[in-house]
Design a protein around this motif. Structure first.
Motif, mmCIF file in Angstrom:
data_model
loop_
_atom_site.group_PDB
_atom_site.id
_atom_site.type_symbol
_atom_site.label_atom_id
_atom_site.label_comp_id
_atom_site.label_asym_id
_atom_site.label_seq_id
_atom_site.Cartn_x
_atom_site.Cartn_y
_atom_site.Cartn_z
ATOM 1 N N LEU A 111 9.780 3.795 -7.133
ATOM 2 C CA LEU A 111 9.032 3.195 -6.033
ATOM 3 C C LEU A 111 8.822 1.739 -6.404
ATOM 4 C CD1 LEU A 111 6.243 5.900 -5.594
ATOM 5 C CD2 LEU A 111 8.298 5.616 -4.181
ATOM 6 N N GLN A 112 9.105 0.831 -5.487
ATOM 7 C CA GLN A 112 8.982 -0.599 -5.798
ATOM 8 C C GLN A 112 8.107 -1.287 -4.762
ATOM 9 O OE1 GLN A 112 12.075 -2.542 -7.590
ATOM 10 N NE2 GLN A 112 10.788 -4.334 -7.805
ATOM 11 N N GLY A 113 7.176 -2.074 -5.257
ATOM 12 C CA GLY A 113 6.296 -2.853 -4.400
ATOM 13 C C GLY A 113 5.066 -2.074 -3.971
ATOM 14 N N ARG A 114 3.990 -2.804 -3.750
ATOM 15 C CA ARG A 114 2.719 -2.170 -3.408
ATOM 16 C C ARG A 114 2.798 -1.326 -2.138
ATOM 17 N NH1 ARG A 114 -1.259 -7.267 -4.558
ATOM 18 N NH2 ARG A 114 -1.432 -6.995 -6.820
ATOM 19 N N ALA A 115 3.490 -1.808 -1.122
ATOM 20 C CA ALA A 115 3.538 -1.054 0.144
ATOM 21 C C ALA A 115 4.221 0.292 -0.051
ATOM 22 C CB ALA A 115 4.259 -1.871 1.222
ATOM 23 N N GLU A 116 5.341 0.313 -0.757
ATOM 24 C CA GLU A 116 6.058 1.566 -0.980
ATOM 25 C C GLU A 116 5.244 2.516 -1.857
ATOM 26 O OE1 GLU A 116 10.651 2.734 -1.510
ATOM 27 O OE2 GLU A 116 9.910 1.374 -3.078
ATOM 28 N N ILE A 117 4.597 1.977 -2.884
ATOM 29 C CA ILE A 117 3.771 2.803 -3.766
ATOM 30 C C ILE A 117 2.577 3.368 -2.987
ATOM 31 C CG2 ILE A 117 2.252 2.749 -5.795
ATOM 32 C CD1 ILE A 117 4.271 0.618 -6.946
ATOM 33 N N ARG A 118 1.900 2.519 -2.216
ATOM 34 C CA ARG A 118 0.746 2.968 -1.422
ATOM 35 C C ARG A 118 1.166 4.056 -0.437
ATOM 36 N NH1 ARG A 118 -0.831 -1.532 0.220
ATOM 37 N NH2 ARG A 118 -2.643 -1.833 -1.116
ATOM 38 N N ASP A 119 2.268 3.850 0.264
ATOM 39 C CA ASP A 119 2.748 4.826 1.250
ATOM 40 C C ASP A 119 3.035 6.170 0.584
ATOM 41 O OD1 ASP A 119 3.846 5.606 3.927
ATOM 42 O OD2 ASP A 119 5.692 5.766 2.749
ATOM 43 N N HIS A 120 3.733 6.139 -0.531
ATOM 44 C CA HIS A 120 4.059 7.379 -1.243
ATOM 45 C C HIS A 120 2.786 8.099 -1.697
ATOM 46 C CE1 HIS A 120 6.214 10.205 -3.781
ATOM 47 N NE2 HIS A 120 5.366 9.906 -4.749
ATOM 48 N N LEU A 121 1.869 7.373 -2.298
ATOM 49 C CA LEU A 121 0.635 7.993 -2.787
ATOM 50 C C LEU A 121 -0.211 8.523 -1.633
ATOM 51 C CD1 LEU A 121 -0.393 5.557 -5.660
ATOM 52 C CD2 LEU A 121 0.697 7.802 -5.851
ATOM 53 N N ARG A 127 0.818 9.725 1.114
ATOM 54 C CA ARG A 127 1.444 10.950 1.630
ATOM 55 C C ARG A 127 1.388 12.107 0.651
ATOM 56 N NH1 ARG A 127 6.457 10.578 1.649
ATOM 57 N NH2 ARG A 127 6.765 8.470 0.932
ATOM 58 N N THR A 128 1.359 11.823 -0.644
ATOM 59 C CA THR A 128 1.549 12.901 -1.621
ATOM 60 C C THR A 128 0.395 13.148 -2.574
ATOM 61 O OG1 THR A 128 2.632 11.429 -3.214
ATOM 62 C CG2 THR A 128 4.059 12.528 -1.596
ATOM 63 N N ALA A 129 -0.450 12.165 -2.829
ATOM 64 C CA ALA A 129 -1.501 12.310 -3.844
ATOM 65 C C ALA A 129 -2.416 13.483 -3.512
ATOM 66 C CB ALA A 129 -2.315 11.028 -3.961
ATOM 67 N N GLY A 130 -2.521 14.383 -4.455
ATOM 68 C CA GLY A 130 -3.402 15.531 -4.293
ATOM 69 C C GLY A 130 -2.859 16.640 -3.421
ATOM 70 N N SER A 131 -1.634 16.508 -2.944
ATOM 71 C CA SER A 131 -1.081 17.544 -2.063
ATOM 72 C C SER A 131 -0.402 18.671 -2.838
ATOM 73 C CB SER A 131 -0.099 16.938 -1.062
ATOM 74 O OG SER A 131 1.010 16.382 -1.735
ATOM 75 N N LEU A 132 0.130 18.389 -4.002
ATOM 76 C CA LEU A 132 0.807 19.410 -4.800
ATOM 77 C C LEU A 132 -0.047 19.848 -5.987
ATOM 78 C CD1 LEU A 132 3.303 21.140 -5.383
ATOM 79 C CD2 LEU A 132 4.191 19.222 -6.705
ATOM 80 N N VAL A 133 -0.489 18.865 -6.765
ATOM 81 C CA VAL A 133 -1.354 19.147 -7.906
ATOM 82 C C VAL A 133 -2.501 18.136 -7.917
ATOM 83 C CG1 VAL A 133 0.473 20.151 -9.350
ATOM 84 C CG2 VAL A 133 -0.017 17.716 -9.503
ATOM 85 N N THR A 134 -3.610 18.560 -8.499
ATOM 86 C CA THR A 134 -4.711 17.638 -8.753
ATOM 87 C C THR A 134 -4.984 17.660 -10.249
ATOM 88 O OG1 THR A 134 -6.365 19.368 -8.368
ATOM 89 C CG2 THR A 134 -5.764 17.974 -6.487
ATOM 90 N N PHE A 135 -5.471 16.552 -10.772
ATOM 91 C CA PHE A 135 -5.743 16.455 -12.202
ATOM 92 C C PHE A 135 -7.238 16.363 -12.437
ATOM 93 C CE2 PHE A 135 -1.425 14.665 -11.804
ATOM 94 C CZ PHE A 135 -0.774 15.627 -12.551
#
Length: 139
Positions: free
Chosen positions: A47-57, A59-67
């Motif tokens: 993932l490159q650049g803040r926009a791409e990283i933000r978009d990915h996170l 959509r996905t952060a906390g959806s599969l696993v949580t820490f």
């Protein structure tokens, strides 16, 4: 006063564990990147650049696993003041099943001017692949 590379890395680790997407993205340089050289199918390689990283996170952060916590954290400051290497175990939960999840990680960061320009996450792909398989298995 300039923020140390170690302090920047500690902040991005905290933000990632706590799903603080904005703090995580703010720790990244505008054109910084995250790479996963070893990953199961379905996980992007880069993932490159803040926009791409933000978009990915977003959509996905906390959806599969949580820490819940990172254990046995060892932070290696190197002879290059920009490079920090971190070893740890991420302990959490598979969201779909409630099963415990443990991920072994070695991450290599390069920090310039108080921001992460590269974050290479050498995670053990097997626990994540098992979690993905378990989350999509039909009972």
């Amino acid at each position: 006063m300039a923020t140390s590379s170690r302090a920047v890395v500690e902040e991005v680790l905290r933000a990632g564990r706590e799903l603080d997407i904005e703090a995580f993205v703010d720790s990244m340089a505008p054109d910084g990147y995250i790479e996963w050289p070893f990953r199961p199918a379905g996980v992007p390689g880069r993932l490159q650049g803040r926009a791409e990283i933000r978009d990915h996170l977003a959509r996905t952060a906390g959806s599969l696993v949580t820490f819940d916590e990172y254990r046995d954290v060892v932070i290696h400051e190197t002879v290059d003041p920009e490079v920090v290497i971190v070893e740890y175990e991420a302990h959490g939960t598979v969201v779909a099943t409630g099963a415990p999840f443990v991920q072994t990680v070695i991450a290599v960061f390069r920090v310039q001017d108080g921001q992460i320009v590269s974050y290479r996450d050498y995670l053990n792909p097997l626990p994540l692949a098992e979690a993905l398989a378990g989350a999509t298995a039909v009972p």
